[in-house]
Design a protein around this motif. Structure first.
Motif, PDB file in Angstrom:
ATOM      1  N   TYR A 198       0.835  -1.203   0.000  1.00  0.00           N
ATOM      2  CA  TYR A 198       0.000   0.000   0.000  1.00  0.00           C
ATOM      3  C   TYR A 198       0.871   1.256   0.000  1.00  0.00           C
ATOM      4  O   TYR A 198       1.938   1.275   0.612  1.00  0.00           O
ATOM      5  CB  TYR A 198      -0.892   0.031   1.244  1.00  0.00           C
ATOM      6  CG  TYR A 198      -1.920  -1.058   1.289  1.00  0.00           C
ATOM      7  CD1 TYR A 198      -3.172  -0.876   0.703  1.00  0.00           C
ATOM      8  CD2 TYR A 198      -1.662  -2.266   1.916  1.00  0.00           C
ATOM      9  CE1 TYR A 198      -4.130  -1.877   0.747  1.00  0.00           C
ATOM     10  CE2 TYR A 198      -2.619  -3.277   1.961  1.00  0.00           C
ATOM     11  CZ  TYR A 198      -3.853  -3.075   1.383  1.00  0.00           C
ATOM     12  OH  TYR A 198      -4.800  -4.066   1.414  1.00  0.00           O
ATOM     13  N   SER A 199       0.374   2.312  -0.629  1.00  0.00           N
ATOM     14  CA  SER A 199       1.055   3.597  -0.533  1.00  0.00           C
ATOM     15  C   SER A 199       0.870   4.125   0.890  1.00  0.00           C
ATOM     16  O   SER A 199      -0.079   3.742   1.579  1.00  0.00           O
ATOM     17  CB  SER A 199       0.501   4.591  -1.555  1.00  0.00           C
ATOM     18  OG  SER A 199      -0.798   4.987  -1.205  1.00  0.00           O
ATOM     19  N   ALA A 235      -2.649   5.387   1.488  1.00  0.00           N
ATOM     20  CA  ALA A 235      -3.719   4.559   0.911  1.00  0.00           C
ATOM     21  C   ALA A 235      -4.959   4.566   1.801  1.00  0.00           C
ATOM     22  O   ALA A 235      -4.888   4.842   3.002  1.00  0.00           O
ATOM     23  CB  ALA A 235      -3.222   3.126   0.731  1.00  0.00           C
ATOM     24  N   ASN A 246       2.055   3.818  -9.309  1.00  0.00           N
ATOM     25  CA  ASN A 246       3.473   3.600  -9.017  1.00  0.00           C
ATOM     26  C   ASN A 246       3.719   2.259  -8.325  1.00  0.00           C
ATOM     27  O   ASN A 246       4.497   2.173  -7.370  1.00  0.00           O
ATOM     28  CB  ASN A 246       4.041   4.754  -8.181  1.00  0.00           C
ATOM     29  CG  ASN A 246       3.923   6.078  -8.887  1.00  0.00           C
ATOM     30  OD1 ASN A 246       4.158   6.170 -10.090  1.00  0.00           O
ATOM     31  ND2 ASN A 246       3.523   7.103  -8.163  1.00  0.00           N
ATOM     32  N   LEU A 272       1.937   0.615  -6.289  1.00  0.00           N
ATOM     33  CA  LEU A 272       1.428   0.522  -4.924  1.00  0.00           C
ATOM     34  C   LEU A 272      -0.088   0.701  -4.945  1.00  0.00           C
ATOM     35  O   LEU A 272      -0.622   1.457  -5.759  1.00  0.00           O
ATOM     36  CB  LEU A 272       2.038   1.592  -4.024  1.00  0.00           C
ATOM     37  CG  LEU A 272       3.524   1.464  -3.712  1.00  0.00           C
ATOM     38  CD1 LEU A 272       4.017   2.696  -2.963  1.00  0.00           C
ATOM     39  CD2 LEU A 272       3.811   0.193  -2.919  1.00  0.00           C
ATOM     40  N   THR A 312      -3.307   2.364  -3.849  1.00  0.00           N
ATOM     41  CA  THR A 312      -3.686   3.642  -3.236  1.00  0.00           C
ATOM     42  C   THR A 312      -5.102   3.612  -2.675  1.00  0.00           C
ATOM     43  O   THR A 312      -5.435   4.421  -1.816  1.00  0.00           O
ATOM     44  CB  THR A 312      -3.562   4.799  -4.240  1.00  0.00           C
ATOM     45  OG1 THR A 312      -4.424   4.554  -5.350  1.00  0.00           O
ATOM     46  CG2 THR A 312      -2.123   4.972  -4.701  1.00  0.00           C
TER      47      THR A 312
END
Length: 157
Positions: free
Chosen positions: A24-25, A28, A112, A114, A116
């Protein structure tokens, strides 16, 4: 894009909290019927709570669809309810020892490499029936944010 979602599901099945959270960002969000979580710390709490409630949880993926920055996964969650488990309305179900097999659809936004955003959809009535619990129809109150009523496995180290 599919790589991070596949990796996330692998980490969920392995119950590897550190690796799961790294999918996860940092900012997120995760939203499901029983809660909403913002950021990695709250998302960590969500996964930890599910693994305490259903420690043998596994996800079987039936299908994946990717378009643009979105990935949808259809599958089945299986496990045994042997720990406290948060349900919609903020109620915590005590262990029932019952088997759970619930179809699900998870929808992800990926940027990117990941996640979000993670939206969880499943048949709540199917889950309540399998757990022998009364549905939370008409109960007051919004879904809790970050179900951190249980200690994180990180705190036990």
């Amino acid at each position: 894009m599919l790589d991070v979602v596949d990796r996330l599901i692998e980490t969920v099945n392995a119950h590897d909290l550190d690796a799961c959270v790294r999918c996860y960002s940092p900012d997120a969000s995760m939203v499901g019927p029983e809660m909403q979580a913002e950021g990695r710390d709250q998302i960590e709490c969500y996964h930890a709570h599910v693994w305490v409630g259903i420690p043998d949880l596994s996800i079987t993926v039936w299908d994946r669809i990717a378009k643009g920055d979105r990935v949808a996964v259809e599958g089945m969650l299986n496990g045994t309810h042997t720990g406290p488990f948060l349900v919609a309305g903020g109620r915590i179900l005590q262990p029932s020892g019952r088997l759970v097999s619930v179809s699900l659809c998870w929808v992800f936004t990926v940027e990117n490499d990941l996640v979000t955003a993670h939206r969880l959809y499943f048949d709540q009535l199917e889950l309540y029936t399998q757990l022998g619990a009364e549905p939370a129809w008409g109960e007051e109150g919004a879904a809790p944010v970050a179900p951190c009523y249980l200690p994180s496995p990180r705190q036990k180290r």
